[in-house]
Structure formats: C-alpha cells, structure tokens
Design an enzyme around this catalytic site. Sequence first.
Site, PDB file in Angstrom:
ATOM      1  CG  ASN A 181      -2.142  -0.791   1.265  1.00 49.98           C
ATOM      2  OD1 ASN A 181      -2.497  -1.421   0.139  1.00 49.98           O
ATOM      3  ND2 ASN A 181      -2.717  -1.071   2.198  1.00 49.98           N
ATOM      4  NE  ARG A 231      -8.333  -1.781 -10.039  1.00 52.79           N
ATOM      5  CZ  ARG A 231      -7.165  -0.904 -10.547  1.00 52.79           C
ATOM      6  NH1 ARG A 231      -6.103  -1.614 -11.263  1.00 52.79           N
ATOM      7  NH2 ARG A 231      -7.105   0.271  -9.937  1.00 52.79           N
ATOM      8  NE  ARG A 242      -2.951   5.695 -10.313  1.00 54.28           N
ATOM      9  CZ  ARG A 242      -2.675   6.765 -10.824  1.00 54.28           C
ATOM     10  NH1 ARG A 242      -1.552   6.899 -11.534  1.00 54.28           N
ATOM     11  NH2 ARG A 242      -3.584   7.754 -11.030  1.00 54.28           N
ATOM     12  CG  HIS A 286     -14.337   3.366 -11.255  1.00 54.50           C
ATOM     13  ND1 HIS A 286     -14.978   3.310 -10.148  1.00 54.50           N
ATOM     14  CD2 HIS A 286     -13.302   2.416 -10.936  1.00 54.50           C
ATOM     15  CE1 HIS A 286     -14.395   2.517  -9.153  1.00 54.50           C
ATOM     16  NE2 HIS A 286     -13.150   2.135  -9.502  1.00 54.50           N
ATOM     17  CE1 TYR A 328      -9.416  -6.901  -2.707  1.00 52.37           C
ATOM     18  CE2 TYR A 328     -10.595  -5.332  -4.613  1.00 52.37           C
ATOM     19  CZ  TYR A 328      -9.335  -5.882  -3.863  1.00 52.37           C
ATOM     20  OH  TYR A 328      -8.175  -5.589  -4.136  1.00 52.37           O
ATOM     21  NE  ARG A 366     -11.772  -0.458   1.760  1.00 51.62           N
ATOM     22  CZ  ARG A 366     -10.801  -0.042   0.967  1.00 51.62           C
ATOM     23  NH1 ARG A 366      -9.457  -0.076   1.038  1.00 51.62           N
ATOM     24  NH2 ARG A 366     -11.147   0.104  -0.351  1.00 51.62           N
ATOM     25  CG  HIS A 414     -14.328  -2.665  -3.459  1.00 50.15           C
ATOM     26  ND1 HIS A 414     -15.122  -2.709  -4.587  1.00 50.15           N
ATOM     27  CD2 HIS A 414     -13.299  -1.868  -3.588  1.00 50.15           C
ATOM     28  CE1 HIS A 414     -14.553  -2.088  -5.471  1.00 50.15           C
ATOM     29  NE2 HIS A 414     -13.346  -1.598  -4.963  1.00 50.15           N
TER      30      HIS A 414
END
Length: 690
Positions: free
Chosen positions: A49, A376, A406, A436, A469, A565, A593
């Site tokens: 992270n 993704r 990314r 997104h 997630y 979160r 998530h």
Amino acid sequence: MEKEKAKKQVFMNRELSWLKFNERVLEEAEDERVPLCERLSFASIYQSNLDEFFMVRVGSLQDQMLLGKKIRDNKTHMTSAEQIREILKKVRELSGRRDRAYNTLMEKLEPCGVRLTDFGRLSEEEKDSLSRFFQMEIAPLISPTVVGKRQPFPFLRNKEIYAVAVLETKNKKERLGIIPCTNTMVERLIPVRGQEGCYMLAEELILHYIPRVFDGYQIKAKSLIRVTRNADIDADALYDEDLDYREFMADLIKRRKKLSPVRLELSREMDGDVVETLCKYLDLDSTHVFRSQAPLDLSFLFQIQDILRKNPELFFEKRVPQKSPAFQEGRSLIEQIKEEDKMLSYPYESIRPFLRLLSEAAEDENVISIKMTLYRLAKQSKVVEALIEAAENGKEVVVLVELRARFDEENNIEWSRRLEAAGCQVIYGLEGYKVHSKLCLITRKAEGRVEYITQIGTGNYNEKTSRLYTDLSLMTANVDIGLEASAVFQALSKGEVVEKSDKLLVAPKCLQNRVLDMIDGEISRAQNGEEAYIGLKLNSLTDKKIIDKLIEASCAGVKIDMIIRGIACLIPGVEGSTENIRIISIVGRFLEHSRIYIFGRGQRAKYYIASADFMTRNTVRRVEVAAPVLQEDLKERLQSIFDTMLRDNQKAREACSDGEYRHVAQKEGEEPLNAQEYFYQEAYEKAGKA
C-alpha cells in the site's frame, strides 16, 4: 479569523487521512487476536500500500512542486511542500512500528518451524554450504557495476533491490559498486542445509559475499537499497489523436517505469556522504531517504505462509463463498430475474450466478446484445470467456475496456486484443474521463418486445477479488433502469457522457448534483422537525461539495452514519458543526469495497448501491453508476447489512473529534460482533436451509 480556525478543524488532509488508514492495516499485523500467518499478510499489504502511495500520491505532489504550481489542498489549504513534509514525518514514525511488528512476527514464527537467519547464527558447515551455493548458483548470474568515469550510474528499477558497496581502490580512491539482487532465476528464500525451516534472503546472501564480487577493492560500507519511482502519468494530457490508443498506452507503461524516484530505502546505516552521493545520482532530496530494519520487500512473507499451510491454526478459518438462496438450480436465470430483482453479496455469496447469467445470455437465441464496462479483470477471466462465446454465437458484444485502470493496464490491453480478435466491439474509454462503472446490459427480443436484464455492481468483474472484497451486485429486469443503462452505453459508444438520468445516478453529470439534492431533502425534513437520516458506506470521502453539504446537514440536525474504510477528509463529532456525524472504519479479513447510499428512514428511505466513492475524481471526473434498490426485501437486506456493520465491536475503529481513530469498545454485557464473520455465518446458514 477565529471562525475560520474553527471551520478548519473539521477537515482532514487527504494524504494524512490515507496514512491513518494504512496505520489501521498495520494494526492488524500487530493484533495478537489475528492468526499469525494472517498477520504476515497485513504486514506485506501495509508495505505494498505504501509503495503505491509514494508512486502515485507523493509522485503527484512532487510533480506539482517541480512545475511550480501553487496548488493547495481545498480542505486544509496545505501546499504540496507542506503535505510532503507531513507525509514524510508520519511515514518515518510508522516505519519504526512496521520494523517492530516485523521483528515480533519473525520471533513468533520460530516455534512454528520457520526462521530467517544471518551469518552470525550459522555453523561453519552451514556457512560453507551457503558459500558454495553462492559461488555455483548466484555468482554466475550477477551483473556488477563500478560507477566511474567510463561507467555511469546504472538505472535502478522501480521497487527492485540492489546491493551497494563503497569500494576503496589501492590508491585510496572511492568508487560505488552496485549489484542487482532481483533475479527470477534465483529463489528469494534460500534454504540453509542442515536446518529444516531455516532460510536466508537471497539479497542478504549477495550483500554478505559482495567482497568476492569486488575482490580488487576494500569494502568500506555496504547496504541493500530500494528505489520507489513516480508512477503518476496523465495519459489524456500526453495522448496524440494520430496514435493508436492501445499502443500509446503500452508505450506509456514503459515510460512510467523510468520516472523520477520519490523514495530511497536502505537496509543499513551508511555514511552521510554516501547517502548524499546516492541522492545526487537519483536526483532525490535526502529527506526522502528511509532506513529500514525490516527487509526492503516483504512479499516473501506469502512464501512463508505457503510453507506453513499445513498448520490451519495459523490462518483464518477456511471460508468458501456460498450459493445464494435467491437463485434456484436448473432454472433460467433470466426468467428468475424477470420474476424479481436479485442481489448478490460478495464474498459471502458466490459470483457464479452472474457468470451463469452471462453464459446463458451467450447461448440464448433471444439475446440480441451484451454490453459491459470492464475496469479490472482476473488473469484467467471467465467473464471474458463468456463474452467471447457470445460474439462467436453471433451476438452483438460491446465492451468498454478501461486501459487506464492504474497498474492493470497491461492486463487490460491483452484482454482487449483477445476480445477484438473474437469479434467483440471494443471501446477504450472517454477523453478526460475514466470509465469506472460496473455495468452490464443484456438486451433480448422475445414475443415481439424488447427486454432488458441489467446488472449494476459495486466492484470489478473479477472472480478472484470477489472472494476477497466485499461487494454487491444487483440484477434487475426493470425496464426504466434498462433504458437508462442503454443510454449510458450509447453515450460511451459516441465518446460522450450521459447528460440526464432519472433512475440511475450517472457521473460525471448526474451523480454529485443528485446526491446534493437528496441531502438537501433530508435537511428540509430536519428543519421541519421531522426525522432525517443519511447512511453512507464508502471507501473514501474527499469531495468538498458533498462534505460541506454533510456539515450543513449535521448543523440542521440530520443524523448521519458513515462507514468509510479509507480516506475520510471530514472529522466527526466536532461541536457546532459535525456533532451529528459518526464515522467508523472496518479493516478486517476482507477488504470493504461495497458502496451503499441511504437517504431517509422507513418507508420513504431511498437506497442505492454504487461504483462511486464520494471523491471528486469519482463524482465529476469519471463515468460511474449508482442504481436504486427498489424491491422491499432487498432494501431491508441493505439496511440490515449497514446496521450490522455499525454494531461491529471487533474490527471497527471510530473516527474521533481529535482526528484519531480508536477501536470501538465492546460494552459490558454486549456480545462480540465481527460483522464480516457474522455475514459469512449467515451465508452458510441460508445456503444450508436452501
């Protein structure tokens, strides 16, 4: 002045708030209630992270400084330089905690039969064995560099480890010797012969034998080093319309690997002059140099986990995503969704019904088209396989693949090529806006009329992350939602954004303003003496317009609960401004998530699930979709999920009025509640009954 000072204390800087989130991840590595091998995961995640944070956020701030831009954070008014200074200070503080946590974990691993060693703890026979291993297996693969007039300082790859030595020549001149330690031909964990479960890191072995490599020199000092490079490239700013977009993105990834350093890590103390020399070669300020007692790359901890898999007590209890009782086996999923809306909750419920829906649509003779947005994907994606099958069966398949996701660009580029080769129409996103949204639209023509099956999710179409997630996936045959989803895809196909929507909230034009309107609605109710409520579950809260409106709502008496979160730029519980706001963060076994928006209580309450956090980049700079949940039983389920998380007293931390996060205390007589474990247990029980 006093009023302005009072106003500022309700805001938290975005970057410092993120560091507080990563501190909560580190706390999980420190927590003795967490099984030992799972603590290893949290230690490694903390580091990865932080790597990404330096690459993206610190890199962006550094770019602003280099360009001379006087940009201030719009909430705390800190300049880029001030933010970097505070970031480095906080990271230095956390690095000490990380080192202590790592050392504790290593000590606890020894009774379990695994330990990392150094040469001071080895017998002569063991040293001889490692010496032979180095000479036979590693030395032939080493490519050393001695920096001098004829040999320039080498390019140091992002996040790779190098052994560095200060070399003294026979005439007392100093040189710098550098050896790359990252080699796919050599295992990182090298077993020590004669000691089962005893290992040495490959880079430590190389560093130990560095005198052999530079045998014509005296070694004055040595250390392992690791450079983190800026990864913040604005693809849209650099794109030339005459170029093929996919090839442009592939080239951009290569360019990113060569961007300027933003951090240098050392495993040993080195003379200030040596560090200064390294910084000069790297064009890096010495304040960005960190000394680490822990290894510079903790990814090997996952290998240690694999070694200890035979010890189940060192891991979380095994959990497997369960069958959703909402779906009946042996019946058409399309027909079931036409009867009533369905919702899956990952990872507690399996993603399989959605995958079956795609496969069914690929074979259904009444299906005209399948349209999806992909951000993704898994490395082996069953979603893509179903889309390819649909195209090969003659369906119209339109897929927007966001090549700017990314660190997933290369994966997405490869999938886009495969989809195109199979006959799918592939779109590569919009200029100026990342796409997104998690949106899938299946269009059918049956009995002379058009039907829609629309799926809207909070997370990616990724089978792997659906097990890790927490996300929600809504499937509906609602015609109005289908028509609006169709309008989204039509706009994307034309390179445009949706200007108006009714049912769906669609960023960048129709989400932030609609959210502000709904908050205003709750403010009006509070001002009229009625009960007013807002509940939000998000990954991050940074959007200044929404934050200001939430403060206004709090001042009007609206009760606001938020489960956030990560980043929260709003400080709750501040008298006179945010005293009606409560914020908790849950960091646990699974990554939280899902996004849930709730406006109001009881029968009038509006519920949405969304792909969008309340960050400016999501609300006005991306294409995002939030969908209303209209069916009563699904509304009740969302409310139950939200309320259960608010009661968590095991993994929840509450944001306090001083800006710090503290564990929610289990009250006397109160049962312990870990929301994530509760939801899994519930899923097992429901699947068993079904």
